[in-house]
Design a protein around this motif. Structure first.
Motif, PDB file in Angstrom:
ATOM      1  N   CYS A 278       0.866  -1.179   0.000  1.00 40.45           N
ATOM      2  CA  CYS A 278       0.000   0.000   0.000  1.00 40.45           C
ATOM      3  C   CYS A 278       0.904   1.231   0.000  1.00 40.45           C
ATOM      4  O   CYS A 278       1.893   1.257  -0.731  1.00 40.45           O
ATOM      5  N   CYS A 279       0.618   2.235   0.785  1.00 39.21           N
ATOM      6  CA  CYS A 279       1.323   3.511   0.725  1.00 39.21           C
ATOM      7  C   CYS A 279       2.845   3.332   0.750  1.00 39.21           C
ATOM      8  O   CYS A 279       3.380   2.575   1.554  1.00 39.21           O
ATOM      9  N   GLY A 280       3.520   4.031  -0.141  1.00 40.04           N
ATOM     10  CA  GLY A 280       4.973   4.000  -0.190  1.00 40.04           C
ATOM     11  C   GLY A 280       5.565   2.869  -0.997  1.00 40.04           C
ATOM     12  O   GLY A 280       6.777   2.848  -1.230  1.00 40.04           O
ATOM     13  N   THR A 281       4.754   1.930  -1.459  1.00 34.68           N
ATOM     14  CA  THR A 281       5.257   0.772  -2.187  1.00 34.68           C
ATOM     15  C   THR A 281       5.408   1.112  -3.665  1.00 34.68           C
ATOM     16  O   THR A 281       4.427   1.392  -4.357  1.00 34.68           O
ATOM     17  N   THR A 282       6.630   1.075  -4.151  1.00 30.19           N
ATOM     18  CA  THR A 282       6.946   1.422  -5.533  1.00 30.19           C
ATOM     19  C   THR A 282       7.177   0.162  -6.359  1.00 30.19           C
ATOM     20  O   THR A 282       7.273  -0.947  -5.808  1.00 30.19           O
ATOM     21  N   PRO A 283       7.308   0.300  -7.675  1.00 32.15           N
ATOM     22  CA  PRO A 283       7.661  -0.864  -8.486  1.00 32.15           C
ATOM     23  C   PRO A 283       8.965  -1.530  -8.048  1.00 32.15           C
ATOM     24  O   PRO A 283       9.101  -2.756  -8.177  1.00 32.15           O
ATOM     25  N   ALA A 284       9.908  -0.774  -7.530  1.00 33.72           N
ATOM     26  CA  ALA A 284      11.161  -1.373  -7.040  1.00 33.72           C
ATOM     27  C   ALA A 284      10.880  -2.306  -5.860  1.00 33.72           C
ATOM     28  O   ALA A 284      11.493  -3.375  -5.741  1.00 33.72           O
ATOM     29  N   HIS A 285       9.975  -1.905  -4.979  1.00 40.94           N
ATOM     30  CA  HIS A 285       9.562  -2.786  -3.879  1.00 40.94           C
ATOM     31  C   HIS A 285       8.892  -4.042  -4.429  1.00 40.94           C
ATOM     32  O   HIS A 285       9.177  -5.166  -3.998  1.00 40.94           O
ATOM     33  N   LEU A 286       7.976  -3.845  -5.384  1.00 45.12           N
ATOM     34  CA  LEU A 286       7.240  -4.979  -5.944  1.00 45.12           C
ATOM     35  C   LEU A 286       8.165  -5.993  -6.588  1.00 45.12           C
ATOM     36  O   LEU A 286       7.949  -7.210  -6.471  1.00 45.12           O
ATOM     37  N   ALA A 287       9.189  -5.523  -7.290  1.00 49.45           N
ATOM     38  CA  ALA A 287      10.118  -6.440  -7.954  1.00 49.45           C
ATOM     39  C   ALA A 287      10.824  -7.340  -6.945  1.00 49.45           C
ATOM     40  O   ALA A 287      11.002  -8.550  -7.186  1.00 49.45           O
ATOM     41  N   MET A 288      11.203  -6.774  -5.807  1.00 55.40           N
ATOM     42  CA  MET A 288      11.843  -7.575  -4.766  1.00 55.40           C
ATOM     43  C   MET A 288      10.850  -8.523  -4.111  1.00 55.40           C
ATOM     44  O   MET A 288      11.185  -9.655  -3.743  1.00 55.40           O
ATOM     45  N   MET A 289       9.610  -8.088  -3.970  1.00 57.43           N
ATOM     46  CA  MET A 289       8.570  -8.958  -3.413  1.00 57.43           C
ATOM     47  C   MET A 289       8.311 -10.137  -4.349  1.00 57.43           C
ATOM     48  O   MET A 289       8.141 -11.275  -3.908  1.00 57.43           O
ATOM     49  N   ARG A 290       8.289  -9.869  -5.666  1.00 57.41           N
ATOM     50  CA  ARG A 290       8.107 -10.927  -6.655  1.00 57.41           C
ATOM     51  C   ARG A 290       9.219 -11.969  -6.547  1.00 57.41           C
ATOM     52  O   ARG A 290       8.971 -13.174  -6.551  1.00 57.41           O
ATOM     53  N   THR A 291      10.437 -11.493  -6.462  1.00 51.27           N
ATOM     54  CA  THR A 291      11.577 -12.405  -6.361  1.00 51.27           C
ATOM     55  C   THR A 291      11.502 -13.242  -5.092  1.00 51.27           C
ATOM     56  O   THR A 291      11.761 -14.452  -5.110  1.00 51.27           O
ATOM     57  N   ALA A 292      11.136 -12.614  -3.992  1.00 50.08           N
ATOM     58  CA  ALA A 292      11.042 -13.337  -2.721  1.00 50.08           C
ATOM     59  C   ALA A 292       9.989 -14.436  -2.790  1.00 50.08           C
ATOM     60  O   ALA A 292      10.219 -15.572  -2.354  1.00 50.08           O
ATOM     61  N   LEU A 293       8.831 -14.117  -3.333  1.00 49.00           N
ATOM     62  CA  LEU A 293       7.753 -15.114  -3.419  1.00 49.00           C
ATOM     63  C   LEU A 293       8.112 -16.251  -4.361  1.00 49.00           C
ATOM     64  O   LEU A 293       7.685 -17.390  -4.157  1.00 49.00           O
TER      65      LEU A 293
END
Length: 337
Positions: A278-293
């Motif tokens: 949610c707030c503050g989450t950028t595509p750079a955050h999402l890319a790392m979340m994708r890799t982690a999952l």
């Protein structure tokens, strides 16, 4: 179950949703106090870029730029007569981006709170709330969304009104609340009360959970509370990227992409099926979340000490239910910001 979201739940163990909308649009030049929904008509290239950035970062699902697209909130910008149009445009832009992708993408129509207080405490009646949500839902459906995504709700009466509106629009939906007041919503709803509310609705959501709040640690504790309940519906976790700080005249969030990767992993281990930011989450955050999952193996359900050690301290001692308190000796040891 024939809708696109339900099909994706069958196909995928975990769905990665998107990140922030408002925060990222502010980074693109949206001015404080302006309505992001107006950009669906005036700054379409920036809106579609955000949609595409979410997909490129690995999101399976993203929300439309329509969070404040109801008559009550748009009235603040003298745009209350543009509800249907602005929601239609936001959804249509999203549909065009999603349909160009070479993999399945679910478009979720973002529906936020009205900003009004409902009866009996306030003046907003159930009938008027349903009418406002229905108007928004019709615009989103016409624009091509797969589901409605109700978010950041604090009052059970408003959640129920939205559920009725989505049923009238014949639009499948999911819904989250924001547990930002010592483990409860601003109107005092606990996770236990929300789960009961969902079960009792004539038109229950396909999935439910929590978004926003006071940081990723609190959000994870909320998800743990949901996971202990007798519940068969998928759980949504969509937490903020850390804690907001005021720096040089701007609000910034202190959660790094690495921290949000840990959050995504732990949300999955805590039982969430749909995970985003949610707030503050950028595509750079999402890319790392994708890799982690995708790369980290599933582990055991995290306890509160692990959350504190890896993500940070909770903002309150209780999760709102009085069943889960902070370990007395837990301290930050591994937090990365």
């Amino acid at each position: 179950m024939t809708d696109a979201f339900s099909k994706m739940l069958i196909d995928k163990e975990v769905i990665l949703a998107d990140g922030a909308t408002g925060t990222n649009l502010f980074n693109m030049g949206l001015s404080s106090g302006d309505a992001p929904e107006l950009w669906n008509e005036t700054s379409t290239k920036k809106v579609t870029k955000l949609y595409q950035d979410n997909i490129d970062a690995g999101s399976d699902l993203f929300l439309t730029n329509t969070f404040g697209g109801n008559a009550a909130r748009l009235k603040l910008h003298d745009a209350q007569n543009q509800v249907r149009k602005l929601n239609h445009l936001g959804a249509e832009l999203a549909r065009e981006v999603a349909d160009k992708c070479d993999r399945q993408i679910v478009v979720a129509g973002s529906v936020g709170p009205t900003g009004e207080i409902m009866e009996p405490i306030g003046t907003l009646s159930h009938a008027l709330a349903v009418e406002m949500f229905h108007e928004q839902a019709d615009g989103l459906k016409e624009g091509g969304v797969d589901i409605a995504w109700l978010e950041t709700i604090s009052a059970p009466e408003e959640y129920s009104a939205a559920a009725e509106a989505f049923e009238r629009a014949n639009l499948p939906w999911v819904g989250t609340m924001s547990f930002d007041t010592a483990g409860r919503t601003m109107m005092g709803v606990t996770t236990v009360a929300m789960a009961k509310l969902v079960d009792d609705l004539p038109n229950p959501p396909l999935a439910f959970g929590a978004n926003c709040g006071t940081g990723a640690a609190d959000l994870l504790r909320t998800i743990l509370s949901f996971d202990t309940l007798d519940n068969s519906r998928p759980i949504i976790a969509k937490g903020n990227a850390g804690i907001p700080r005021y720096v040089d005249g701007s609000i910034v969030y202190d959660g790094s992409p690495e921290l949000m990767a840990d959050y995504a992993e732990m949300a999955r281990n805590a039982g969430a099926r749909i995970i985003g930011g949610c707030c503050g989450t950028t595509p750079a955050h999402l890319a790392m979340m994708r890799t982690a999952l995708d790369t980290r193996p599933r582990a055991s359900r995290p306890d509160l000490s692990e959350i504190v050690n890896r993500i940070g301290e909770f903002s309150s001692d209780s999760d709102g239910t009085d069943n889960t308190s902070v370990p007395s000796r837990a301290r930050r040891r591994q937090r990365r910001t």
